[in-house]
Design a protein around this motif. Structure first.
Motif, PDB file in Angstrom:
ATOM      1  N   GLY A 155       1.053  -1.010  -0.155  1.00 36.03           N
ATOM      2  CA  GLY A 155       0.198   0.043   0.003  1.00 36.03           C
ATOM      3  C   GLY A 155       1.400   1.227  -0.422  1.00 36.03           C
ATOM      4  N   GLU A 156       0.515   2.403   0.218  1.00 37.61           N
ATOM      5  CA  GLU A 156       1.121   4.123   0.308  1.00 37.61           C
ATOM      6  C   GLU A 156       1.347   4.206   1.473  1.00 37.61           C
ATOM      7  OE1 GLU A 156      -2.285   6.406  -1.309  1.00 37.61           O
ATOM      8  OE2 GLU A 156      -1.333   8.119   0.213  1.00 37.61           O
ATOM      9  N   ALA A 157       0.740   4.376   2.515  1.00 36.64           N
ATOM     10  CA  ALA A 157       1.099   4.965   3.409  1.00 36.64           C
ATOM     11  C   ALA A 157       0.309   4.153   5.018  1.00 36.64           C
ATOM     12  CB  ALA A 157       1.368   6.030   3.774  1.00 36.64           C
ATOM     13  N   PRO A 158       1.260   4.556   6.091  1.00 35.95           N
ATOM     14  CA  PRO A 158       0.014   4.442   7.165  1.00 35.95           C
ATOM     15  C   PRO A 158      -1.523   5.082   7.314  1.00 35.95           C
ATOM     16  CG  PRO A 158       2.291   3.631   8.223  1.00 35.95           C
ATOM     17  CD  PRO A 158       2.134   4.419   6.981  1.00 35.95           C
ATOM     18  N   GLY A 159      -2.226   4.899   7.708  1.00 32.28           N
ATOM     19  CA  GLY A 159      -3.168   6.305   8.451  1.00 32.28           C
ATOM     20  C   GLY A 159      -3.632   6.025   9.807  1.00 32.28           C
ATOM     21  N   GLU A 212      -3.714   2.815  11.785  1.00 38.29           N
ATOM     22  CA  GLU A 212      -2.753   2.295  11.111  1.00 38.29           C
ATOM     23  C   GLU A 212      -1.456   2.481  12.359  1.00 38.29           C
ATOM     24  OE1 GLU A 212      -4.141   3.321   9.139  1.00 38.29           O
ATOM     25  OE2 GLU A 212      -4.879   1.667   8.077  1.00 38.29           O
ATOM     26  N   PRO A 247      -0.379  -2.581   9.320  1.00 34.52           N
ATOM     27  CA  PRO A 247      -1.246  -2.117   8.052  1.00 34.52           C
ATOM     28  C   PRO A 247      -2.580  -2.397   7.906  1.00 34.52           C
ATOM     29  CG  PRO A 247       0.458  -3.659   8.013  1.00 34.52           C
ATOM     30  CD  PRO A 247       0.758  -3.342   9.082  1.00 34.52           C
ATOM     31  N   PHE A 248      -3.348  -2.018   7.347  1.00 36.50           N
ATOM     32  CA  PHE A 248      -4.575  -1.779   6.573  1.00 36.50           C
ATOM     33  C   PHE A 248      -5.130  -2.722   7.767  1.00 36.50           C
ATOM     34  CE2 PHE A 248      -2.161  -1.165   2.628  1.00 36.50           C
ATOM     35  CZ  PHE A 248      -3.100  -0.094   1.940  1.00 36.50           C
ATOM     36  N   ASN A 296       4.098  -1.094   3.278  1.00 33.80           N
ATOM     37  CA  ASN A 296       3.543  -0.480   2.805  1.00 33.80           C
ATOM     38  C   ASN A 296       4.417   0.455   2.039  1.00 33.80           C
ATOM     39  OD1 ASN A 296       0.608   0.807   2.614  1.00 33.80           O
ATOM     40  ND2 ASN A 296       0.868   0.684   5.430  1.00 33.80           N
ATOM     41  N   HIS A 307      -6.313   1.543  -5.049  1.00 34.65           N
ATOM     42  CA  HIS A 307      -6.100   1.306  -3.466  1.00 34.65           C
ATOM     43  C   HIS A 307      -7.712   1.336  -3.066  1.00 34.65           C
ATOM     44  CE1 HIS A 307      -5.162   2.168  -0.187  1.00 34.65           C
ATOM     45  NE2 HIS A 307      -3.993   2.534  -0.339  1.00 34.65           N
TER      46      HIS A 307
HETATM   47  N1  URA Z   1      -3.381   2.607   3.145  1.00 30.74           N
HETATM   48  C1  URA Z   1      -2.809   2.657   3.464  1.00 30.74           C
HETATM   49  O1  URA Z   1      -2.450   2.850   1.751  1.00 30.74           O
HETATM   50  N2  URA Z   1      -1.496   1.812   4.196  1.00 30.74           N
HETATM   51  C2  URA Z   1      -2.593   1.092   5.203  1.00 30.74           C
HETATM   52  O2  URA Z   1      -1.787   0.608   6.390  1.00 30.74           O
HETATM   53  C3  URA Z   1      -3.528   1.732   4.917  1.00 30.74           C
HETATM   54  C4  URA Z   1      -3.991   2.572   5.117  1.00 30.74           C
END
Ligand code: URA
Length: 287
Positions: A144-148, A151, A157-158, A185, A259
């Motif tokens: 994925g991209e990055a933690p929100g 997370e 993650p996710f 991520n 995504h």
């Molecule tokens: N979106 C992401 O790209 N990664 C995460 O871990 C959560 C949301």
């Protein structure tokens, strides 16, 4: 950051130096001269102080430029006022990894090397580093991209709303368990206000993603969204054109798809993701 604190000051200096070296690298500089005991000629001295020496300014070497694996020969080094340019960055692209990321043999070792990471500005706002979860020998990795926010708070993650959708894709759509796959991520710390990760943040974290994938060596990578797909494929092509087509990352099959967070806002496009996931399932012999 309190610059009266020597540790913080050192961190600030190394972070600035790192950004400066990365900007040089982006400009195509692959080595920096290291001054010898001897005083260098005035023109080179000036270049070195300014930090940018054109290759044409450097003394011509008979031997090929040195590499980490192949140090400069002592004969040419003793004559030359400056040593041949050394590789600026290690194999995995970071001067300040100690021990180097590429020495890690397991995901645990890699996580340990990340430590209390301060390699980019995202460290300031994070609660947890979100390294990755799942099967270290997974056949399938989701990037994925990055933690929100969720997370960041949980360190996994996710796990927020987009994460629930990804979990449904894995469990209901693919008939697999979350523990069977590996999930990570591009950047491991939450960008403030969930903004997009910035190029310096991606560059700082990328060696860890590269090494994670090298250690897991999955058969298939699913890149979730623009940042994962573009980072792994070194491409600027929009995700709308990358998705649905098999690509290759270091010899590993890579399927970019939309995504899950985008799908929450655009549920009409779920069918596109389902098409991409079906291609993955077919390739895995699960459809
Ligand atoms: N979106 C992401 O790209 N990664 C995460 O871990 C959560 C949301």
């Amino acid at each position: 950051m309190d610059t009266r604190n020597p540790r913080h000051l050192l961190l600030q200096i190394t972070t600035s130096l790192r950004h400066y070296l990365e900007s040089l690298q982006e400009e195509g500089v692959t080595g920096l001269p290291v001054a010898s005991q001897q005083k260098p000629p005035a023109s080179l001295d000036m270049g070195a102080r300014q930090g940018r020496v054109q290759e044409s300014e450097l003394p011509k070497q008979e031997a090929p430029a040195a590499t980490a694996a192949q140090p400069p020969r002592s004969s040419s080094a003793s004559k030359a006022p400056l040593r041949a340019p050394q590789p600026l960055l290690s194999q995995t692209g970071d001067l300040f990894f100690s021990p180097p990321v590429h020495a890690a043999q397991t995901l645990e070792e890699l996580r340990a090397q990340m430590g209390d990471c301060q390699r980019c500005k995202l460290c300031r706002g994070r609660t947890h580093i979100v390294f990755g979860v799942g099967n270290p020998r997974a056949e399938l990795v989701f990037v994925g991209e990055a933690p929100g926010r969720d997370e960041d708070l949980r360190g996994e993650p996710f796990v927020g709303r987009a994460g629930q959708l990804l979990t449904e894709i894995i469990t209901k759509g693919m008939k697999m368990r979350r523990e069977d796959v590996y999930i990570t991520n591009v950047v491991k710390c939450r960008p403030p206000e969930n903004r997009n990760p910035e190029p310096d943040e991606i560059a700082a974290c990328e060696p860890f993603l590269v090494k994670q994938l090298e250690l897991i060596r999955p058969r298939i990578i699913v890149a979730l969204g623009t940042f994962a797909a573009q980072t792994l494929l070194k491409s600027k092509t929009p995700i709308s054109r990358l998705r649905g087509i098999w690509h290759s990352y270091q010899g590993i099959k890579l399927m970019p798809t939309l995504h899950p967070a985008y799908l929450l806002r655009n549920p009409q496009d779920k069918r596109l993701v389902w098409q991409d996931i079906q291609a993955v399932l077919r390739d895995m012999g699960r459809l």
